[in-house]
Write an enzyme that holds these catalytic residues in place. Structure first.
Site, PDB file in Angstrom:
ATOM      1  N   TYR A 111       0.853  -1.185   0.000  1.00  0.00           N
ATOM      2  CA  TYR A 111       0.000   0.000   0.000  1.00  0.00           C
ATOM      3  C   TYR A 111       0.892   1.239   0.000  1.00  0.00           C
ATOM      4  O   TYR A 111       1.395   1.667   1.044  1.00  0.00           O
ATOM      5  CB  TYR A 111      -0.911   0.026   1.235  1.00  0.00           C
ATOM      6  CG  TYR A 111      -1.958  -1.049   1.280  1.00  0.00           C
ATOM      7  CD1 TYR A 111      -2.290  -1.812   0.164  1.00  0.00           C
ATOM      8  CD2 TYR A 111      -2.638  -1.318   2.472  1.00  0.00           C
ATOM      9  CE1 TYR A 111      -3.256  -2.794   0.230  1.00  0.00           C
ATOM     10  CE2 TYR A 111      -3.608  -2.305   2.541  1.00  0.00           C
ATOM     11  CZ  TYR A 111      -3.911  -3.039   1.430  1.00  0.00           C
ATOM     12  OH  TYR A 111      -4.870  -4.019   1.504  1.00  0.00           O
ATOM     13  N   HIS A 123      -1.466 -12.059   1.304  1.00  0.00           N
ATOM     14  CA  HIS A 123      -2.313 -11.085   0.610  1.00  0.00           C
ATOM     15  C   HIS A 123      -3.148 -11.722  -0.488  1.00  0.00           C
ATOM     16  O   HIS A 123      -4.321 -11.370  -0.671  1.00  0.00           O
ATOM     17  CB  HIS A 123      -1.435  -9.977   0.036  1.00  0.00           C
ATOM     18  CG  HIS A 123      -2.120  -8.666  -0.101  1.00  0.00           C
ATOM     19  ND1 HIS A 123      -1.470  -7.467  -0.032  1.00  0.00           N
ATOM     20  CD2 HIS A 123      -3.420  -8.354  -0.298  1.00  0.00           C
ATOM     21  CE1 HIS A 123      -2.330  -6.473  -0.189  1.00  0.00           C
ATOM     22  NE2 HIS A 123      -3.521  -6.978  -0.360  1.00  0.00           N
ATOM     23  N   SER A 138     -13.556  -3.865   1.782  1.00  0.00           N
ATOM     24  CA  SER A 138     -14.542  -3.213   0.900  1.00  0.00           C
ATOM     25  C   SER A 138     -15.966  -3.486   1.378  1.00  0.00           C
ATOM     26  O   SER A 138     -16.845  -3.862   0.582  1.00  0.00           O
ATOM     27  CB  SER A 138     -14.376  -3.679  -0.550  1.00  0.00           C
ATOM     28  OG  SER A 138     -13.134  -3.282  -1.069  1.00  0.00           O
ATOM     29  N   PRO A 139     -16.245  -3.305   2.685  1.00  0.00           N
ATOM     30  CA  PRO A 139     -17.573  -3.656   3.207  1.00  0.00           C
ATOM     31  C   PRO A 139     -18.682  -2.741   2.731  1.00  0.00           C
ATOM     32  O   PRO A 139     -19.860  -3.063   2.894  1.00  0.00           O
ATOM     33  CB  PRO A 139     -17.387  -3.554   4.723  1.00  0.00           C
ATOM     34  CG  PRO A 139     -16.308  -2.528   4.892  1.00  0.00           C
ATOM     35  CD  PRO A 139     -15.370  -2.756   3.751  1.00  0.00           C
ATOM     36  N   GLY A 160     -17.238   2.280  -1.053  1.00  0.00           N
ATOM     37  CA  GLY A 160     -17.913   3.528  -0.708  1.00  0.00           C
ATOM     38  C   GLY A 160     -19.265   3.720  -1.361  1.00  0.00           C
ATOM     39  O   GLY A 160     -20.025   4.624  -0.983  1.00  0.00           O
ATOM     40  N   PHE A 161     -19.606   2.860  -2.316  1.00  0.00           N
ATOM     41  CA  PHE A 161     -20.869   3.037  -3.028  1.00  0.00           C
ATOM     42  C   PHE A 161     -22.067   2.957  -2.080  1.00  0.00           C
ATOM     43  O   PHE A 161     -23.047   3.700  -2.227  1.00  0.00           O
ATOM     44  CB  PHE A 161     -21.012   1.989  -4.127  1.00  0.00           C
ATOM     45  CG  PHE A 161     -22.271   2.144  -4.932  1.00  0.00           C
ATOM     46  CD1 PHE A 161     -22.315   3.029  -5.991  1.00  0.00           C
ATOM     47  CD2 PHE A 161     -23.426   1.439  -4.606  1.00  0.00           C
ATOM     48  CE1 PHE A 161     -23.481   3.211  -6.715  1.00  0.00           C
ATOM     49  CE2 PHE A 161     -24.590   1.608  -5.320  1.00  0.00           C
ATOM     50  CZ  PHE A 161     -24.628   2.498  -6.384  1.00  0.00           C
TER      51      PHE A 161
END
Length: 335
Positions: free
Chosen positions: A56, A132, A210-211, A215-216
């Site tokens: 990252y 990962h 990505s829960p 962000g959608f």
């Protein structure tokens, strides 16, 4: 914040903080001093679980995220759990965006990675060390054997696998018990739900990345949303297209309706939905805004009943949605 226990004894805050976005993938990197300030502010809010990875970063400093997490959390190291990852490297030569990631979990690579992460994180141990991505060239037993050695040496306390499937998990777990898997999971990405019985059987937790579908599911994006194609992967994520905004209106109405009923926000409902499904699920939403950190932490206090969770699941099962980044099939009923 309420606490949860992953696997064989790793206590963490019910909602963790995904740190990737400070340095990578969601716009130009946050200024370093501001990143450190926000990470320390998260600790004050009750976050005790912070997720990073050696990849990252930026082309100029590919490991910067770990370094900043280490700097920010060094004064409170005994009060927090840090998760980082090994086994991927960027393919900078491809010229593609997002940059492809190449799996590499050879034992000698893991050894180099753990020493680098320990140094950058300013710590003598990693609380949760994730593979990962699965490396098809290295058997799970070999990876697990290295993890067992690192645990014996005290450099790693717990280990896990990201994007794990059941066969790989069982083979690895038989050599060195796995504490958690870190898989993509949200209302728009439910393809790993068939893995839940195995997780329950083995006593393995789920760290959900990505829960909120990048962000959608916050419901804050409308048609015409623009993202910087150079720095922000959302510029090419299918769920943010104008067409997807139309396809996903039923989903957004479902979220906003439940949010109004529970006096919460759509973002909090999307997190509470998974928190109330299983006590061993810990979402790690990422954000670079203090108010969003506070909002996400508040999801741990939203108590959905089993009937409400079932009603949401039933609605999602019958709902057509757009494609979503990272998932081949976009209909929860088919995944």
């Amino acid at each position: 914040m309420k606490q949860r226990v992953l696997g064989n004894g790793l206590a963490v805050s019910a909602v963790g903080l995904g740190c990737m976005g400070f340095s990578h993938a969601y716009g130009a990197p946050t200024e370093e001093k501001e990143t450190v300030r926000l990470l320390r502010r998260a600790v004050e809010m009750g976050y005790t679980f912070f997720d990073t990875a050696e990849v990252y970063g930026t082309p100029e400093d590919p490991h910067v995220n770990e370094r900043l997490v280490g700097e920010a959390l060094a004064p409170v190291r005994s009060r927090v759990a840090i998760a980082t990852k090994f086994g991927l490297r960027f393919d900078f030569e491809s010229g593609k965006v997002p940059l492809p990631l190449i799996p590499d979990s050879r034992p000698e690579t893991i050894r180099r990675s753990v020493e680098g992460s320990l140094r950058r994180l300013q710590t003598d141990h990693i609380d949760l060390y994730f593979q990962h991505r699965i490396d098809p060239a290295v058997p799970p037993e070999e990876v697990a054997g290295v993890m067992a050695d690192l645990i014996r040496e005290g450099k790693v306390t717990h280990w896990g696998i990201s994007e794990a499937n059941e066969e790989y998990l069982r083979r690895a777990h038989a050599v060195c018990p796995v504490t958690a898997v870190q898989n993509r999971y949200s209302m728009m990405a439910r393809l790993y739900e068939p893995l839940f019985p195995a997780l329950e059987e083995l006593g393995v937790g789920l760290v959900a990345f990505s829960p909120m579908a990048n962000g959608f599911l916050t419901g804050r994006y409308q048609k015409g949303a623009q993202f910087d194609a150079k720095y922000d992967y959302r510029a090419c994520m299918p769920q943010f297209s104008d067409k997807a905004m139309e396809q996903n209106q039923a989903l957004l109405r479902l979220l906003s309706g439940m949010a109004e009923q529970m006096k919460a926000t759509p973002a909090q409902i999307s997190l509470a939905w998974m928190l109330c499904k299983k006590p061993w699920i810990v979402p790690i939403p990422g954000t670079r805004k203090e108010e969003r950190m506070r909002e996400n932490a508040g999801a741990a206090d939203v108590e959905l009943t089993p009937a409400q969770v079932q009603a949401l699941d039933k609605a999602l099962d019958g709902m057509e949605m757009s494609a979503v980044f990272g998932v081949a099939s976009c209909s929860p009923a088919r995944t």
